[in-house]
Motif scaffolding. Structure first.
Motif, PDB file in Angstrom:
ATOM      1  N   ALA A 156       0.816  -1.218   0.000  1.00  0.00           N
ATOM      2  CA  ALA A 156       0.000   0.000   0.000  1.00  0.00           C
ATOM      3  C   ALA A 156       0.851   1.270   0.000  1.00  0.00           C
ATOM      4  O   ALA A 156       0.560   2.230  -0.730  1.00  0.00           O
ATOM      5  CB  ALA A 156      -0.957  -0.011   1.191  1.00  0.00           C
ATOM      6  N   ASP A 157       1.905   1.303   0.824  1.00  0.00           N
ATOM      7  CA  ASP A 157       2.762   2.496   0.858  1.00  0.00           C
ATOM      8  C   ASP A 157       3.357   2.792  -0.510  1.00  0.00           C
ATOM      9  O   ASP A 157       3.437   3.954  -0.942  1.00  0.00           O
ATOM     10  CB  ASP A 157       3.908   2.296   1.855  1.00  0.00           C
ATOM     11  N   TRP A 158       3.806   1.744  -1.194  1.00  0.00           N
ATOM     12  CA  TRP A 158       4.475   1.924  -2.488  1.00  0.00           C
ATOM     13  C   TRP A 158       3.475   2.298  -3.578  1.00  0.00           C
ATOM     14  O   TRP A 158       3.815   3.052  -4.495  1.00  0.00           O
ATOM     15  CB  TRP A 158       5.211   0.642  -2.855  1.00  0.00           C
ATOM     16  N   LEU A 159       2.246   1.780  -3.469  1.00  0.00           N
ATOM     17  CA  LEU A 159       1.213   2.147  -4.433  1.00  0.00           C
ATOM     18  C   LEU A 159       0.767   3.593  -4.247  1.00  0.00           C
ATOM     19  O   LEU A 159       0.502   4.312  -5.218  1.00  0.00           O
ATOM     20  CB  LEU A 159      -0.004   1.225  -4.263  1.00  0.00           C
ATOM     21  N   ALA A 160       0.674   4.015  -2.995  1.00  0.00           N
ATOM     22  CA  ALA A 160       0.159   5.356  -2.700  1.00  0.00           C
ATOM     23  C   ALA A 160       1.140   6.457  -3.086  1.00  0.00           C
ATOM     24  O   ALA A 160       0.732   7.573  -3.430  1.00  0.00           O
ATOM     25  CB  ALA A 160      -0.182   5.457  -1.215  1.00  0.00           C
TER      26      ALA A 160
END
Length: 503
Positions: free
Chosen positions: A388-392
């Motif tokens: 999620a962090d990398w997608l956001a």
């Protein structure tokens, strides 16, 4: 005759069992519903402290009356919080109970309060710090029931009724530790898993295979399992199906888990499906580097395992055949591969695991043999929420994000209140970052649902997602038996990731 004693969960009372009880009665069973003090039973007296022991006494009163009157085989069913007073009572009347049914409930342990099983982590913290009203924990508003479990399958009318009839939960029932002598361990057990709310049988078997000590007892032959494809309140969403399952459980039916076999490696430690040669490997901290030929700098793929994995599991994931196999294959194709150990030992550990992954990525990028601007991250299984962090906020040097049979949204029973680890929501901000998703056709239903949610959200925002399907593949297919389809999927997925690294 089978005698069912049904104990409802938090905020609820005997009324939730009406339709299930009617169906059990129709097939010849005797049914008793326990009216817990303050939750459909007698109201608490002035100044009376209602705690777990109060509710255990309520259940004992019903067990004792039934044992005297009918002499039938007693099957004690505890839903949600209700398993705590049910187990406490069964521990004191173990010879009277033929079977205990955990209905979408946890595994209470001696000395641990019911609060530990509350799914909402933030709420647990609030109550630990003295939250709640003097009269008890107020019942959820109509739109807040998901904090206590998935409402999947509930009709609007059922949700209205659940809300209208709910009562405050006495705080002492959640805060007082459960005390068990151990006598209840001799009673056969059935678990009914609601897959709309949490893990199903296959995922529980996977946890047994991983060696989680707390759940090894679930592979005992006296323990059986059933699944219901619904949310946390099956007595309201599918009473007929629940009644059928309870009748089968009373007869000793259900699925039995396979215990760990010392003579045979568990699925996650079986050989990788491709025959890949050994590669030079360097170990630093929690990270192993597999190096390709030549001085570099080379693009790099950081491989992130799933979980939760028990803290004492040996070997650790970076030495599991799936991850060493992918790493050797990637290195053989000209990229540096890194395998990482991280601290995802429980569903509450995603923050710590994310720190470990961040540190490993920076360690890899700092290596002079790595092209710092060409990095791919490849996540597996329960590592999915870490994407999620990398997608956001994908950094410019991140050229591809890959996921194999991932969990892409927290399951309701996890109680993960932190919206940070929710890839379905995060993908809307992914921009142009390419995603490679390896989808197992025979995936567990509860995980497959999160993948479909993710793909729907990705299509909505126009994300660049390449899906590599493995129609006959299961979760962890790389070590579950080599097939040409599975081998081809591994090659296609690796090829797609490497192509984006070199584009």
């Amino acid at each position: 005759m089978t005698v069912f004693i049904l104990v409802a969960g938090a905020f609820t009372g005997p009324y939730v069992w009406r339709d299930t009880a009617a169906r059990l009665t129709a097939v010849g069973a005797e049914v008793h519903t326990v009216a817990l003090t303050g939750l459909g039973g007698r109201p608490a007296g002035p100044g009376e402290a209602v705690d777990l022991e109060t509710h255990i006494a309520d259940v004992l009163a019903v067990i004792d009356s039934v044992a005297v009157e009918s002499g039938g085989d007693i099957v004690l069913v505890g839903h949600d919080y209700g398993i705590h007073p049910a187990l406490g009572a069964a521990d004191r009347r173990a010879r009277s109970i033929a079977r205990i049914v955990h209905l979408d409930s946890g595994m209470p342990r001696n000395g641990v309060p019911a609060l530990a099983a509350v799914p909402d982590q933030r709420l647990r913290e609030e109550l630990t710090e003295g939250g709640g009203e003097p009269t008890g924990l107020l019942p959820p508003a109509r739109d807040a029931w998901p904090r206590w479990g998935s409402t999947a399958g509930l009709s609007e009318a059922a949700l209205d009724g659940l809300t209208a009839l709910a009562a405050p939960q006495p705080l002492g029932t959640l805060l007082q530790p459960l005390r068990l002598t151990g006598a209840v361990a001799a009673v056969p057990v059935t678990g009914v898993l609601c897959t709309g709310n949490g893990p199903g049988i296959e995922l529980v078997q996977l946890m047994v295979d991983l060696g989680e000590p707390a759940i090894q007892a679930l592979a005992d032959p006296r323990v059986t399992f059933f699944e219901l494809a619904t949310g946390h309140w099956p007595m309201l969403s599918c009473p007929a199906e629940l009644a059928e399952v309870l009748a089968e459980a009373a007869a000793g039916g259900g699925h039995r888990l396979k215990p760990a076999d010392a003579a045979e490696p568990p699925p996650h430690l079986r050989p990788f499906l491709l025959d890949v040669p050994e590669r030079p490997r360097e170990r630093t901290g929690n990270t192993d580097l597999y190096l390709p030929e030549g001085p570099g700098p080379h693009p790099a793929v950081v491989i992130v395992h799933g979980g939760p994995v028990p803290a004492g599991a040996r070997p650790t994931p970076r030495d599991w055949p799936t991850f060493t196999g992918y790493a050797r294959y990637v290195a053989g194709r000209g990229a540096v591969a890194a395998t990482v150990d991280h601290r995802l030992h429980a569903f509450t550990d995603y923050g710590r695991a994310a720190e470990d992954v961040d540190a490993a990525v920076e360690r890899v990028r700092a290596d002079p043999r790595v092209d710092t601007d060409r990095i791919a991250l490849w996540f597996f299984s329960g590592g999915g929420p870490l994407t999620a962090d990398w997608l956001a906020a994908p950094p410019a040097w991140l050229r591809c994000l890959a996921v194999n049979y991932p969990i892409l949204a927290p399951l309701p029973s996890w109680g993960v209140a932190d919206a940070r680890f929710h890839p379905v929501r995060a993908v809307a901000r992914v921009g142009k970052l390419p995603i490679v998703l390896v989808r197992a056709g025979r995936e567990m239903a509860e995980i497959a649902a999160t993948v479909e949610e993710f793909l729907t959200a990705a299509r909505r925002c126009g994300a660049d997602v390449e899906v590599v399907d493995v129609p006959q593949g299961r979760h962890g297919f790389e070590t579950l038996g080599p097939t040409d389809e599975a081998r081809d999927a591994v090659r296609r997925a690796a090829g797609a990731v490497l192509a984006r690294l070199t584009a």
